[in-house]
Scaffold this motif. Structure first.
Motif, mmCIF file in Angstrom:
data_model
loop_
_atom_site.group_PDB
_atom_site.id
_atom_site.type_symbol
_atom_site.label_atom_id
_atom_site.label_comp_id
_atom_site.label_asym_id
_atom_site.label_seq_id
_atom_site.Cartn_x
_atom_site.Cartn_y
_atom_site.Cartn_z
ATOM 1 N N VAL A 188 0.854 -1.192 0.000
ATOM 2 C CA VAL A 188 0.000 0.000 0.000
ATOM 3 C C VAL A 188 0.887 1.238 0.000
ATOM 4 N N TYR A 232 -7.318 4.317 5.515
ATOM 5 C CA TYR A 232 -6.824 4.326 4.143
ATOM 6 C C TYR A 232 -7.862 3.685 3.228
ATOM 7 N N LEU A 234 -8.569 2.107 -0.449
ATOM 8 C CA LEU A 234 -7.948 1.505 -1.625
ATOM 9 C C LEU A 234 -9.015 1.282 -2.682
ATOM 10 N N ALA A 270 -3.191 4.688 -1.887
ATOM 11 C CA ALA A 270 -4.182 4.854 -0.831
ATOM 12 C C ALA A 270 -4.550 6.318 -0.658
#
Length: 286
Positions: free
Chosen positions: A76, A113, A115, A128
């Motif tokens: 990430v 976060y 995604l 992210a």
């Protein structure tokens, strides 16, 4: 061989032959050794799951199958695993990582976060977006021991919002969890308190360590280390006003991750603790 020796041998053979006990869970499989601190799980497809690990582990999300075998991993980008504690997912397939673990109740950098559709992402990395928030009731960092109510290890997505359920660390311990709501889009927010409830009062098993909502939006499941609290028949953001059912799964390990595989099947993962844990389980609500 005398009779005593023979008896002891038979007892030893019988003990070795006994299958491990998992309470009311059905064992699905064992997670790989590199994933011994799974703190969040979410569905990735009909037969796969996303998992993360918490504080001190890599900034990655991992895909495993329902037997716990590692299928894929994604780094990430623009994210740091300060203390990743849970996963949530919206109807579009966007995944949310809850970086809101706050054991000491001293953090001022709480965030989630987002995604974008990681299931469809090609390659080994994914960007992210940050959703930052604060609790309006917290004035001290950390507060007094009697008000350590700002840790969180559980959340889920529902109708454009993220619902966070806190973990009680206060002393004396009351087993009280608070439900907060924030938007699911990039930005900085003040969390809105929408509900509260008392799970139970055993410090070892009653703190909320994971959460999810069923695909049809009619059930909310909260996890403790050996208990599931299931809420149904709610018609507002405060799902705690619905019908609450306490389920003792009769298995005591460090259970920190829960998600719905379908409307009536729950998946649970526990962390490795000495010789126990690092398993995937299913539990049927039927």
């Amino acid at each position: 061989m005398n009779k005593l020796s023979l008896l002891l041998l038979l007892i030893a053979i019988q003990a070795c032959a006994q299958k491990p006990y998992y309470g009311d869970y059905t064992l699905l499989g064992k997670l790989p050794a590199k994933l011994n601190e799974v703190s969040g799980v979410e569905t990735a497809g009909d037969s796969t799951l996303w998992v993360i690990e918490d504080n001190g582990n890599k900034d990655k999300v991992y895909m495993v199958n329902l037997k716990g075998k590692l299928v894929r991993e994604l780094k990430v980008d623009h994210a740091k695993n300060h203390d990743w504690e849970d996963l949530a997912q919206d109807k579009a397939g966007n995944l949310y990582i809850g970086d809101f673990g706050n054991n000491a109740n001293a953090r001022k950098n709480l965030k989630i976060y987002k995604l974008s559709k990681p299931f469809a992402k090609k390659g080994g990395e994914i960007d992210a977006e940050k959703i930052e928030f604060q609790y309006p009731e917290q004035k001290e960092f950390p507060p007094k021991k009697s008000n350590l109510r700002f840790d969180c290890e559980a959340f889920f997505h529902h109708k454009g919002s993220l619902f966070l359920i806190t973990k009680d660390r206060s002393r004396p311990y009351h087993g009280k969890a608070y439900v907060y709501k924030i938007p699911d889009t990039k930005g900085e927010y003040t969390a809105q308190l929408v509900g509260e409830f008392v799970s139970c009062t055993d410090t070892q098993f009653c703190s909320i360590t994971g959460a999810d909502i069923s695909p049809d939006g009619k059930k909310v499941a909260l996890l403790g280390s050996g208990y599931i609290w299931l809420f149904t028949n709610f018609d507002s953001d405060d799902f705690t006003k619905g019908t609450k059912r306490t389920i003792d799964v009769k298995h005591r390990t460090q259970q920190e991750s829960i998600c719905f595989l379908d409307d009536n099947t729950i998946i649970v993962a526990d962390e490795q603790s000495k010789t126990k844990g690092r398993h995937l389980y299913s539990y049927s609500l039927d």
